[in-house]
Design a protein around this motif. Structure first.
Motif, short mmCIF file in Angstrom:
data_model
loop_
_atom_site.label_atom_id
_atom_site.label_comp_id
_atom_site.label_asym_id
_atom_site.label_seq_id
_atom_site.Cartn_x
_atom_site.Cartn_y
_atom_site.Cartn_z
N MET A 163 0.82 -1.21 0.00
CA MET A 163 0.00 0.00 0.00
C MET A 163 0.86 1.26 0.00
SD MET A 163 -3.26 -0.92 2.47
CE MET A 163 -2.25 -1.34 3.90
N LEU A 164 1.95 1.24 0.76
CA LEU A 164 2.83 2.41 0.81
C LEU A 164 3.45 2.69 -0.55
CD1 LEU A 164 4.62 1.94 4.26
CD2 LEU A 164 2.87 3.63 3.65
N PHE A 165 3.91 1.65 -1.24
CA PHE A 165 4.50 1.86 -2.56
C PHE A 165 3.44 2.30 -3.57
CE2 PHE A 165 8.21 -0.70 -1.13
CZ PHE A 165 9.20 0.18 -1.54
N ALA A 166 2.24 1.77 -3.45
CA ALA A 166 1.17 2.19 -4.35
C ALA A 166 0.82 3.66 -4.12
CB ALA A 166 -0.06 1.31 -4.15
N ALA A 167 0.75 4.07 -2.85
CA ALA A 167 0.50 5.48 -2.54
C ALA A 167 1.64 6.35 -3.05
CB ALA A 167 0.31 5.66 -1.03
N ALA A 168 2.87 5.86 -2.91
CA ALA A 168 4.02 6.61 -3.41
C ALA A 168 3.94 6.79 -4.92
CB ALA A 168 5.32 5.89 -3.03
N ALA A 169 3.44 5.76 -5.62
CA ALA A 169 3.30 5.87 -7.08
C ALA A 169 2.36 7.01 -7.44
CB ALA A 169 2.80 4.54 -7.65
N VAL A 170 1.26 7.13 -6.69
CA VAL A 170 0.30 8.21 -6.95
C VAL A 170 0.94 9.57 -6.69
CG1 VAL A 170 -1.90 9.21 -6.29
CG2 VAL A 170 -1.66 6.72 -6.43
N VAL A 171 1.57 9.72 -5.54
CA VAL A 171 2.15 11.01 -5.14
C VAL A 171 3.30 11.39 -6.06
CG1 VAL A 171 3.36 12.25 -3.31
CG2 VAL A 171 1.44 10.75 -2.75
N VAL A 172 4.22 10.46 -6.30
CA VAL A 172 5.38 10.75 -7.14
C VAL A 172 4.93 11.10 -8.56
CG1 VAL A 172 7.45 9.76 -8.19
CG2 VAL A 172 6.97 9.37 -5.77
N GLY A 173 3.90 10.42 -9.05
CA GLY A 173 3.40 10.74 -10.38
C GLY A 173 2.88 12.15 -10.50
N LEU A 174 2.37 12.69 -9.41
CA LEU A 174 1.82 14.04 -9.43
C LEU A 174 2.89 15.12 -9.36
CD1 LEU A 174 -1.23 13.57 -7.02
CD2 LEU A 174 -1.31 13.91 -9.50
N VAL A 175 4.07 14.77 -8.79
CA VAL A 175 5.07 15.82 -8.54
C VAL A 175 6.35 15.68 -9.34
CG1 VAL A 175 4.19 16.17 -6.20
CG2 VAL A 175 6.09 14.58 -6.58
N ALA A 176 6.62 14.50 -9.89
CA ALA A 176 7.89 14.26 -10.57
C ALA A 176 7.67 13.97 -12.04
CB ALA A 176 8.65 13.10 -9.92
N SER A 177 8.39 14.66 -12.89
CA SER A 177 8.30 14.45 -14.33
C SER A 177 9.38 13.52 -14.84
CB SER A 177 8.40 15.78 -15.07
OG SER A 177 9.63 16.42 -14.78
N GLY A 178 10.24 13.06 -13.97
CA GLY A 178 11.33 12.18 -14.36
C GLY A 178 12.35 12.09 -13.25
N ALA A 179 13.54 11.63 -13.60
CA ALA A 179 14.59 11.46 -12.60
C ALA A 179 15.02 12.80 -12.02
CB ALA A 179 15.78 10.75 -13.22
N VAL A 180 15.18 12.83 -10.71
CA VAL A 180 15.71 14.01 -10.02
C VAL A 180 17.23 14.00 -10.06
CG1 VAL A 180 15.82 15.24 -7.82
CG2 VAL A 180 13.66 14.15 -8.55
N LEU A 181 17.81 12.83 -9.82
CA LEU A 181 19.26 12.67 -9.87
C LEU A 181 19.62 12.13 -11.25
CD1 LEU A 181 19.82 11.02 -6.36
CD2 LEU A 181 19.93 13.45 -6.97
N VAL A 182 20.40 12.87 -12.01
CA VAL A 182 20.74 12.47 -13.37
C VAL A 182 22.25 12.48 -13.54
CG1 VAL A 182 18.57 13.30 -14.34
CG2 VAL A 182 20.51 14.85 -14.18
N GLY A 183 22.70 11.75 -14.55
CA GLY A 183 24.12 11.71 -14.86
C GLY A 183 24.69 10.33 -14.63
N GLY A 184 25.80 10.06 -15.30
CA GLY A 184 26.44 8.77 -15.20
C GLY A 184 26.94 8.43 -13.81
N TRP A 185 27.12 9.43 -12.97
CA TRP A 185 27.63 9.18 -11.62
C TRP A 185 26.70 8.29 -10.82
CZ3 TRP A 185 24.95 10.55 -7.23
CH2 TRP A 185 23.91 11.46 -7.39
N THR A 186 25.39 8.32 -11.11
CA THR A 186 24.47 7.47 -10.36
C THR A 186 24.75 5.99 -10.62
OG1 THR A 186 22.83 7.61 -12.14
CG2 THR A 186 22.66 9.23 -10.37
N ALA A 187 25.15 5.66 -11.84
CA ALA A 187 25.50 4.28 -12.16
C ALA A 187 26.77 3.86 -11.44
CB ALA A 187 25.66 4.11 -13.67
N TYR A 188 27.76 4.75 -11.41
CA TYR A 188 29.02 4.43 -10.73
C TYR A 188 28.83 4.27 -9.23
CZ TYR A 188 31.35 5.83 -15.08
OH TYR A 188 31.77 5.93 -16.39
#
Length: 436
Positions: free
Chosen positions: A170-195
């Motif tokens: 339920m928490l992850f499902a609620a997070a999906a709803v909230v995040v979908g409303l406020v985030a248009s994509g990744a907040v942290l970007v760049g190759g450094w996240t993979a490293y």
């Protein structure tokens, strides 16, 4: 007069307890193969009232959520669990990567794959999609969420929180709803996240497997996976929804065993159903309310039907497709690309020719998948089982909870499916046809 012969004893042949899960895997695998085959070979037959690829994904993730946590609980040993997971997933995964790279002179690697070390780091951990890196094979993106689920389940197990799957779904499902409303994509970007994720993944798993600082390392890995899904994945709301579906599968298993309730699954379904409807990043045809809800309903009905038939003998072909489903998942997309490269564009060919080529392509996909299962997957799984059985080290301070009545031979990781449109035909079938 001779004594009468004792009456013959007729013993019913028991139905394998988890054959229904393999049958579901078979259904999911063939749904995803169809999702990728139809746009190339039989575009007129592709359904648009639901999405075959997303349907297959949801079935697979429900199955994964149902069985993976109980696998860890049965082992009671995170070291054995991770050894078996490594030999279950990586050998075929590496083999497909080698194949795609070896034939890149003929069919180039996807443009979505970075041409630098970040691609190597992301592929090494399988955390591709959650660090916004494309896989060399299109279908690899779902492995990211399977891996994050493993990390979260391990952290929950060592902290004795593994029985809260209903709440987590339920928490992850609620997070999906909230995040979908406020985030248009990744907040942290760049190759450094993979490293960074690769370094944390390797160091953390080394501690988990060796048993030193195991609890701290498992918790750190779980938090890292959670942060990656919410902050650096390509579509954060979708990642949260996927995890909600997987924990819903676990909640269903708890309910079946009488240790949990089913109402959290209903709440999760409702929240996941509305998650993309107002999400900022949701411009694909398959998240329209009618298509998305129909797809969810069909996936849920399929899983429920499988459970209802779990004590019955099921069609062998479906069970067999389930056994080779991981091979089908990783192999079919590259093979279809190579097939189309040879035959050329078939979408405007006559229907009899399209049907014949589709049947031939499907035969090739199944044959290659059967071979990779026989000569790559099975030997690697056998080696993994031997090594995990030799480990003999119980979980330190994390409880030895086990699930009784399940054969260790049933401890198989499902394949993972998706519904992307192949690169070569994306411009023909339209941007809205891609799952990602």
């Amino acid at each position: 007069m001779s004594a009468a012969a004792p009456p013959a004893v007729v013993t019913a042949v028991p139905v394998p307890r988890l054959a229904w899960l393999d049958a579901l895997r078979g259904i999911g695998a063939m749904a995803v193969v169809a999702e990728h085959l139809l746009p190339w070979f039989l575009p007129a037959l592709r359904p648009y009232w639901f999405n075959l690829g997303v349907y297959g994904i949801l079935v697979f993730f429900l199955v994964s959520g149902y069985i993976i946590p109980t696998s860890l609980e049965r082992h009671g040993d995170v070291r054995a669990f991770w050894i078996s997971r490594f030999f279950r997933l990586y050998p075929l995964y590496v083999a497909v990567i080698v194949l795609v790279l070896a034939l890149a002179w003929w069919v180039p690697v996807r443009e979505a794959v970075p041409r630098d070390g970040s691609a190597v780091a992301a592929h090494a951990t399988m955390l591709l999609d959650v660090v916004s890196v494309g896989g060399v094979a299109d279908t690899m993106w779902t492995l990211s969420y399977e891996m994050v689920f493993y990390l979260l389940v391990t952290a929950l197990f060592v902290t004795r929180g593994h029985d809260r799957s209903g709440l987590l779904s339920m928490l992850f499902a609620a997070a999906a709803v909230v995040v979908g409303l406020v985030a248009s994509g990744a907040v942290l970007v760049g190759g450094w996240t993979a490293y960074v994720s690769c370094a944390g993944f390797v160091a953390g798993l080394a501690c988990v497997v060796r048993g030193r600082f195991r609890t701290a390392a498992a918790c750190a890995l779980g938090l890292m996976g959670l942060a990656a899904v919410l902050l650096s994945s390509r579509v954060p709301w979708l990642g949260a929804a996927v995890l909600a579906v997987m924990f819903a599968g676990t909640a269903i298993h708890r309910w079946e065993r009488g240790t949990g309730s089913l109402w959290p699954v209903a709440v999760t379904t409702a929240l996941v159903g509305i998650a993309p409807l107002w999400a900022i990043e949701s411009g694909w045809w398959w998240v329209r309310a009618d298509v998305w809800l129909t797809t969810i309903a069909l996936a849920g009905a399929t899983f429920a039907g499988g459970m209802a038939l779990r004590r019955r003998r099921l069609p062998r072909v479906l069970v067999w497709f389930g056994l080779i489903s991981y091979s089908l998942y990783l192999v079919h997309h590259p093979v279809l690309k190579y097939f189309v490269e040879i035959t050329g564009d078939l979408r405007r060919a006559d229907l009899p020719y399209q049907l014949g080529m589709a049947a031939l392509a499907l035969t090739v996909v199944v044959a290659v998948s059967a071979l990779t299962y026989r000569y790559v997957e099975r030997p690697a799984q056998a080696l993994g089982r031997r090594l995990s059985h030799r480990s003999g080290h119980g979980l330190q301070g994390g409880g030895e909870a086990r699930v009784a009545g399940q054969d260790a031979g049933d401890d198989r990781v499902l394949g993972h499916e998706e519904g992307q449109v192949p690169d070569r035909v994306r411009d023909h079938v339209g941007q809205g046809d891609a799952v990602r």
